[in-house]
Design a protein around this motif. Structure first.
Motif, short mmCIF file in Angstrom:
data_model
loop_
_atom_site.label_atom_id
_atom_site.label_comp_id
_atom_site.label_asym_id
_atom_site.label_seq_id
_atom_site.Cartn_x
_atom_site.Cartn_y
_atom_site.Cartn_z
N TYR A 197 1.11 -1.15 0.02
CA TYR A 197 -0.01 -0.08 0.05
C TYR A 197 0.96 1.05 -0.10
CZ TYR A 197 -3.55 -3.45 1.62
OH TYR A 197 -4.09 -4.43 1.71
N THR A 198 0.87 2.09 -0.71
CA THR A 198 1.29 3.39 -0.99
C THR A 198 0.49 4.55 -1.00
OG1 THR A 198 1.59 3.30 -3.33
CG2 THR A 198 3.55 2.25 -1.94
N GLY A 199 0.63 5.71 -0.52
CA GLY A 199 -0.07 6.70 -0.78
C GLY A 199 0.18 7.99 0.28
N THR A 200 -0.02 9.08 0.43
CA THR A 200 0.09 10.43 1.15
C THR A 200 -0.90 10.43 2.11
OG1 THR A 200 0.74 11.25 -1.05
CG2 THR A 200 0.89 12.71 1.05
N HIS A 201 -0.33 10.66 3.25
CA HIS A 201 -1.21 10.97 4.45
C HIS A 201 -1.90 12.43 4.37
CE1 HIS A 201 -1.56 11.21 9.06
NE2 HIS A 201 -2.71 10.62 8.74
N GLN A 202 -3.09 12.33 3.87
CA GLN A 202 -3.68 13.60 3.68
C GLN A 202 -5.02 13.81 4.73
OE1 GLN A 202 -4.18 13.99 -0.27
NE2 GLN A 202 -2.17 13.83 -1.03
N GLY A 203 -5.28 12.76 5.26
CA GLY A 203 -6.39 12.81 6.28
C GLY A 203 -6.12 12.03 7.53
N THR A 204 -7.02 12.01 8.46
CA THR A 204 -6.94 11.41 9.68
C THR A 204 -6.99 9.79 9.50
OG1 THR A 204 -7.93 13.29 10.96
CG2 THR A 204 -7.84 11.21 12.03
N TYR A 205 -5.84 9.29 9.88
CA TYR A 205 -5.77 7.82 9.77
C TYR A 205 -5.10 7.30 11.22
CZ TYR A 205 -4.61 3.43 7.75
OH TYR A 205 -4.30 2.01 7.28
N PHE A 206 -5.75 6.24 11.86
CA PHE A 206 -5.52 5.82 12.96
C PHE A 206 -5.29 7.12 13.90
CE2 PHE A 206 -3.56 1.95 10.68
CZ PHE A 206 -4.50 0.93 11.33
N GLY A 207 -6.21 8.16 13.92
CA GLY A 207 -6.08 9.00 15.04
C GLY A 207 -5.28 10.23 14.73
N VAL A 208 -4.43 10.09 13.71
CA VAL A 208 -3.33 10.84 13.43
C VAL A 208 -3.58 11.76 12.45
CG1 VAL A 208 -0.70 11.17 12.79
CG2 VAL A 208 -1.53 9.35 14.20
N THR A 209 -3.78 13.17 12.69
CA THR A 209 -4.24 14.15 11.53
C THR A 209 -3.13 14.25 10.28
OG1 THR A 209 -3.28 15.86 12.81
CG2 THR A 209 -5.40 15.62 13.02
N ALA A 210 -3.62 14.72 9.33
CA ALA A 210 -2.67 14.64 8.11
C ALA A 210 -1.33 15.00 8.43
CB ALA A 210 -3.37 15.34 6.94
N THR A 211 -0.33 14.33 7.71
CA THR A 211 1.05 15.13 8.10
C THR A 211 1.63 15.25 6.73
OG1 THR A 211 1.81 12.73 7.79
CG2 THR A 211 1.37 13.42 9.91
N GLY A 212 0.83 14.84 5.53
CA GLY A 212 1.45 15.00 4.11
C GLY A 212 2.57 14.10 4.14
N ARG A 264 4.58 10.71 2.79
CA ARG A 264 4.14 9.51 1.81
C ARG A 264 4.39 8.24 2.59
NH1 ARG A 264 2.09 8.87 -2.73
NH2 ARG A 264 3.30 7.32 -3.51
N LEU A 265 3.44 7.29 2.47
CA LEU A 265 3.22 6.28 3.29
C LEU A 265 3.67 4.83 2.32
CD1 LEU A 265 0.41 6.88 5.60
CD2 LEU A 265 2.55 7.14 6.14
N ARG A 266 4.31 3.88 3.12
CA ARG A 266 4.37 2.60 2.25
C ARG A 266 4.37 1.42 3.25
NH1 ARG A 266 7.60 -1.71 1.25
NH2 ARG A 266 7.54 -2.58 -1.05
N PHE A 267 3.52 0.63 3.16
CA PHE A 267 3.19 -0.58 4.28
C PHE A 267 2.79 -1.83 3.50
CE2 PHE A 267 -0.35 2.26 4.36
CZ PHE A 267 -1.64 1.56 4.38
N THR A 268 2.86 -2.85 4.15
CA THR A 268 2.51 -4.11 3.38
C THR A 268 1.41 -4.90 4.29
OG1 THR A 268 4.36 -5.34 4.66
CG2 THR A 268 4.51 -4.34 2.48
N SER A 269 1.02 -5.89 3.77
CA SER A 269 0.01 -6.72 4.62
C SER A 269 0.23 -8.13 3.77
CB SER A 269 -1.43 -6.37 4.60
OG SER A 269 -2.31 -6.68 3.55
N CYS A 270 0.08 -9.13 4.59
CA CYS A 270 -0.11 -10.55 3.92
C CYS A 270 -1.23 -11.36 4.53
CB CYS A 270 1.07 -11.44 4.82
SG CYS A 270 2.79 -10.85 3.88
N ASP A 271 -1.88 -11.74 3.31
CA ASP A 271 -3.41 -12.14 3.49
C ASP A 271 -3.67 -13.44 2.98
OD1 ASP A 271 -4.68 -9.44 4.80
OD2 ASP A 271 -3.36 -8.89 3.19
N ILE A 272 -4.41 -14.24 3.72
CA ILE A 272 -5.11 -15.63 3.24
C ILE A 272 -6.51 -15.50 2.98
CG2 ILE A 272 -5.01 -18.02 3.28
CD1 ILE A 272 -2.27 -17.53 5.24
N PHE A 273 -7.04 -15.94 1.96
CA PHE A 273 -8.33 -15.93 1.77
C PHE A 273 -9.15 -17.29 1.35
CE2 PHE A 273 -7.10 -11.68 0.93
CZ PHE A 273 -7.96 -10.86 1.36
#
Length: 163
Positions: A112-127, A129-138
């Motif tokens: 997942y990539t994008g710019t923190h432009q709104g409240t996320y996990f209770g943290v107001t926008a910082t501007g 760039r974020l990059r994070f991952t998830s591993c999922d089994i369905f």
């Protein structure tokens, strides 16, 4: 030496017919994770919601991804969770780093990539760039996600938000 070559060739000949069968069985599971990434990248929550069965079960429950509120289904909780992600990261893009599929299960590592432009996990926008991952089994049933097990890099997200 000739005997070893013969035995290796015979063993491979026995495996070869199984490969197309496995490919046919997995044809429906792999594209589902591709649609998962595509619908989130397009910010199409209606199409994203349609990927999940009405009786969907989410086995991933944590402080970062709590169980749905009373009176809310797991499907609604999952859609709400990703809606909040899109509000906090309105330019979110999702890609698949790697995926493996079987007849009724598919596993993927999402980026997942994008710019923190709104409240996320209770943290107001910082501007930032974020990059994070998830591993999922369905578990897949009737070309929809029926069950989910997974882990997301929430600690990494929070570190990026607060650094």
């Amino acid at each position: 030496m000739e005997r070893r070559t013969f035995l290796a060739g015979a063993a491979l000949a026995g495996i070869a017919p199984a490969v197309p069968v496995l490919a046919q069985e997995t044809a429906g599971t792999q594209p589902l994770v591709e649609r998962f990434a595509a619908t989130l990248s397009a910010h199409d929550l209606a199409a994203f919601e349609a990927l999940f069965a009405d009786d969907y079960v989410n086995h991933q429950v944590s402080a970062a991804a709590p169980a749905p509120a009373a009176g809310t289904t797991a499907k609604q909780g999952t859609v709400g969770y990703f809606a909040a992600r899109l509000e906090g990261i309105p330019d979110l893009q999702v890609s698949i780093e790697s995926a493996v599929a079987s007849a009724d299960k598919v596993a993927a590592s999402f980026v997942y990539t994008g710019t923190h432009q709104g409240t996320y996990f209770g943290v107001t926008a910082t501007g930032r760039r974020l990059r994070f991952t998830s591993c999922d089994i369905f578990l897949v049933r009737n070309n929809q996600f029926a069950e989910h097990w997974g882990m997301g890099d929430i600690a990494g997200v929070l570190a990026q938000l607060k650094s």
